[in-house]
Write an enzyme that holds these catalytic residues in place. Structure first.
Site, PDB file in Angstrom:
ATOM      1  N   ASP A   1       0.827  -1.212   0.000  1.00  0.00           N
ATOM      2  CA  ASP A   1       0.000   0.000   0.000  1.00  0.00           C
ATOM      3  C   ASP A   1       0.863   1.265   0.000  1.00  0.00           C
ATOM      4  O   ASP A   1       1.963   1.271   0.550  1.00  0.00           O
ATOM      5  CB  ASP A   1      -0.909  -0.032   1.239  1.00  0.00           C
ATOM      6  CG  ASP A   1      -2.064   0.944   1.127  1.00  0.00           C
ATOM      7  OD1 ASP A   1      -2.301   1.475   0.023  1.00  0.00           O
ATOM      8  OD2 ASP A   1      -2.734   1.178   2.148  1.00  0.00           O
ATOM      9  N   GLY A   2       0.321   2.318  -0.595  1.00  0.00           N
ATOM     10  CA  GLY A   2       0.962   3.637  -0.516  1.00  0.00           C
ATOM     11  C   GLY A   2       1.577   4.137  -1.812  1.00  0.00           C
ATOM     12  O   GLY A   2       2.231   5.183  -1.817  1.00  0.00           O
TER      13      GLY A   2
ATOM     14  N   TRP B   1       2.832   8.027  -2.493  1.00  0.00           N
ATOM     15  CA  TRP B   1       4.243   8.209  -2.848  1.00  0.00           C
ATOM     16  C   TRP B   1       4.344   9.120  -4.076  1.00  0.00           C
ATOM     17  O   TRP B   1       5.150  10.048  -4.122  1.00  0.00           O
ATOM     18  CB  TRP B   1       4.870   6.841  -3.139  1.00  0.00           C
ATOM     19  CG  TRP B   1       6.333   6.876  -3.443  1.00  0.00           C
ATOM     20  CD1 TRP B   1       7.354   6.734  -2.566  1.00  0.00           C
ATOM     21  CD2 TRP B   1       6.926   7.051  -4.743  1.00  0.00           C
ATOM     22  NE1 TRP B   1       8.558   6.816  -3.216  1.00  0.00           N
ATOM     23  CE2 TRP B   1       8.334   7.005  -4.560  1.00  0.00           C
ATOM     24  CE3 TRP B   1       6.426   7.238  -6.031  1.00  0.00           C
ATOM     25  CZ2 TRP B   1       9.227   7.134  -5.619  1.00  0.00           C
ATOM     26  CZ3 TRP B   1       7.316   7.376  -7.087  1.00  0.00           C
ATOM     27  CH2 TRP B   1       8.700   7.323  -6.862  1.00  0.00           C
TER      28      TRP B   1
ATOM     29  N   ARG C   1      -0.361   9.056 -10.275  1.00  0.00           N
ATOM     30  CA  ARG C   1      -0.427   7.880  -9.397  1.00  0.00           C
ATOM     31  C   ARG C   1       0.233   6.657 -10.025  1.00  0.00           C
ATOM     32  O   ARG C   1       0.866   5.852  -9.340  1.00  0.00           O
ATOM     33  CB  ARG C   1      -1.892   7.561  -9.075  1.00  0.00           C
ATOM     34  CG  ARG C   1      -2.565   8.577  -8.170  1.00  0.00           C
ATOM     35  CD  ARG C   1      -4.038   8.217  -7.972  1.00  0.00           C
ATOM     36  NE  ARG C   1      -4.187   6.880  -7.435  1.00  0.00           N
ATOM     37  CZ  ARG C   1      -4.099   6.577  -6.136  1.00  0.00           C
ATOM     38  NH1 ARG C   1      -3.919   7.533  -5.263  1.00  0.00           N
ATOM     39  NH2 ARG C   1      -4.223   5.334  -5.730  1.00  0.00           N
TER      40      ARG C   1
ATOM     41  N   HIS D   1       2.779   3.300  -8.867  1.00  0.00           N
ATOM     42  CA  HIS D   1       2.619   1.858  -9.099  1.00  0.00           C
ATOM     43  C   HIS D   1       3.854   1.299  -9.839  1.00  0.00           C
ATOM     44  O   HIS D   1       4.309   0.205  -9.563  1.00  0.00           O
ATOM     45  CB  HIS D   1       1.350   1.578  -9.906  1.00  0.00           C
ATOM     46  CG  HIS D   1       0.088   1.959  -9.183  1.00  0.00           C
ATOM     47  ND1 HIS D   1      -0.169   1.582  -7.888  1.00  0.00           N
ATOM     48  CD2 HIS D   1      -0.997   2.705  -9.571  1.00  0.00           C
ATOM     49  CE1 HIS D   1      -1.355   2.064  -7.510  1.00  0.00           C
ATOM     50  NE2 HIS D   1      -1.863   2.757  -8.513  1.00  0.00           N
TER      51      HIS D   1
ATOM     52  N   LEU E   1      10.688 -21.041  -4.886  1.00  0.00           N
ATOM     53  CA  LEU E   1       9.812 -20.088  -4.198  1.00  0.00           C
ATOM     54  C   LEU E   1       8.492 -20.024  -4.971  1.00  0.00           C
ATOM     55  O   LEU E   1       8.504 -19.973  -6.203  1.00  0.00           O
ATOM     56  CB  LEU E   1      10.484 -18.702  -4.196  1.00  0.00           C
ATOM     57  CG  LEU E   1       9.665 -17.491  -3.775  1.00  0.00           C
ATOM     58  CD1 LEU E   1       9.364 -17.510  -2.285  1.00  0.00           C
ATOM     59  CD2 LEU E   1      10.412 -16.198  -4.102  1.00  0.00           C
TER      60      LEU E   1
HETATM   61  C1  FPP Z   1      -1.904   0.219  -3.289  1.00  0.00           C
HETATM   62  O1  FPP Z   1      -1.480   1.546  -3.360  1.00  0.00           O
HETATM   63  C2  FPP Z   1      -1.379  -0.539  -4.392  1.00  0.00           C
HETATM   64  C3  FPP Z   1      -2.147  -1.088  -5.387  1.00  0.00           C
HETATM   65  C4  FPP Z   1      -3.610  -0.929  -5.439  1.00  0.00           C
HETATM   66  C5  FPP Z   1      -1.528  -1.835  -6.494  1.00  0.00           C
HETATM   67  C6  FPP Z   1      -0.249  -2.552  -6.214  1.00  0.00           C
HETATM   68  C7  FPP Z   1       0.342  -2.898  -7.503  1.00  0.00           C
HETATM   69  C8  FPP Z   1       1.671  -2.944  -7.803  1.00  0.00           C
HETATM   70  C9  FPP Z   1       2.732  -2.726  -6.819  1.00  0.00           C
HETATM   71  C10 FPP Z   1       2.121  -3.189  -9.183  1.00  0.00           C
HETATM   72  C11 FPP Z   1       1.451  -4.263  -9.985  1.00  0.00           C
HETATM   73  C12 FPP Z   1       1.656  -5.630  -9.493  1.00  0.00           C
HETATM   74  C13 FPP Z   1       2.350  -6.612 -10.116  1.00  0.00           C
HETATM   75  C14 FPP Z   1       2.293  -7.996  -9.562  1.00  0.00           C
HETATM   76  C15 FPP Z   1       3.179  -6.393 -11.298  1.00  0.00           C
HETATM   77  P1  FPP Z   1      -2.579   2.694  -3.454  1.00  0.00           P
HETATM   78  O2  FPP Z   1      -2.754   3.043  -4.891  1.00  0.00           O
HETATM   79  O3  FPP Z   1      -3.815   2.275  -2.752  1.00  0.00           O
HETATM   80  O4  FPP Z   1      -1.849   3.839  -2.696  1.00  0.00           O
HETATM   81  P2  FPP Z   1      -2.525   5.007  -1.843  1.00  0.00           P
HETATM   82  O5  FPP Z   1      -3.257   4.338  -0.698  1.00  0.00           O
HETATM   83  O6  FPP Z   1      -1.353   5.806  -1.387  1.00  0.00           O
HETATM   84  O7  FPP Z   1      -3.434   5.757  -2.763  1.00  0.00           O
END
Ligand code: FPP
Length: 240
Positions: free
Chosen positions: A13-14, A18, A26, A30, A124
């Site tokens: 998360d985050g 960031w 945003r 990611h 793994l």
């Molecule tokens: C949460 O941050 C994160 C997500 C919803 C997506 C996580 C995805 C990745 C790290 C990349 C894709 C994955 C793979 C397996 C390639 P948020 O957007 O909710 O952050 P915020 O709470 O700060 O808005």
């Protein structure tokens, strides 16, 4: 150390915060999050962890603005296209959990290819939760069990916690020993609700793109030192 973790699950998360802190879109958060994931996966291998599950996309994430949903799906596709060979060479078995029928055909195809190519790998197991929601997972398990009862394949009296576990997406994996969430939020947000009943929980304020191998290693080492009693008393655990 006696209590070596087999399975770690992470709520990454985050990413959005960031990016916003830096005045970036945003999706850039990611993208950076994918870099972190690469590092954490490597560190998991070095730590001897056998299963790593990450929450990449929740059932609720479908409600985000469509550009962000598209962006996340294309990041997943790029990741699979670019990394699959390397993951395979390193002996990583890739698995997906979630509502597959909600995913676009091209995403589905890449997922199937990844699972097929890596299915015999043993170093793994990397489990990606995509279009995943624990409540939906449990509902689906209950429906399957009800069907078995209706078809006279199972008696109601025979239903045990193991029956439920064996109908979840995670039936092939042990329950997580540790669940980490980054970004300071202290919730599990519909992630592995059944499976994390006895998991250690760790919440760090670090935003996922800033989460380092070093912090991950420190958390694992610190939490591995905690005693897990599963409802027993300390002396019983020590005698086990
Ligand atoms: C949460 O941050 C994160 C997500 C919803 C997506 C996580 C995805 C990745 C790290 C990349 C894709 C994955 C793979 C397996 C390639 P948020 O957007 O909710 O952050 P915020 O709470 O700060 O808005």
């Amino acid at each position: 150390m006696t209590n070596i973790f087999k399975h770690i699950a992470i709520i990454m998360d985050g990413n959005g915060r960031w990016a916003q802190k830096r005045g970036l879109p945003r999706l850039q958060g990611h993208r950076q999050g994918v870099e972190t994931l690469r590092n954490i996966l490597e560190e998991s291998g070095d730590l001897g962890i056998e299963f790593l599950t990450v929450y990449a996309f929740s059932t609720e994430n479908w409600n985000r603005p469509s550009l962000e949903v598209q962006g996340l799906m294309s990041l997943l596709k790029i990741y699979l296209k670019n990394e699959l060979k390397t993951l395979h060479k390193k002996g990583v078995c890739v698995r997906f959990i979630g509502e597959r029928d909600k995913l676009a055909p091209d995403v589905m195809k890449l997922i199937t290819q990844a699972e097929e190519l890596t299915k015999d790998n043993k170093v793994l197991t990397f489990i990606v939760a995509c279009s995943y929601g624990a409540r939906q997972e449990i509902v689906q398990a209950v429906k399957e069990i009800a069907q078995e009862v209706l078809a006279d394949k199972l008696n109601v009296d025979q239903i045990t916690p193991e029956t439920i576990s064996s109908h979840l997406y995670t039936k092939d994996f042990p329950d997580p020993d540790l669940l980490i969430r980054t970004s300071g939020e202290q919730r599990t947000s519909n992630f592995l609700l059944w499976q994390s009943s006895y998991s250690e929980l760790y919440f760090t304020p670090t935003l996922w793109p800033d989460f380092s191998r070093e912090e991950f290693r420190n958390i694992v080492q610190e939490v591995q030192g905690r005693e897990r009693r599963h409802g027993l008393i300390s002396e019983q655990v020590k005698g086990l």
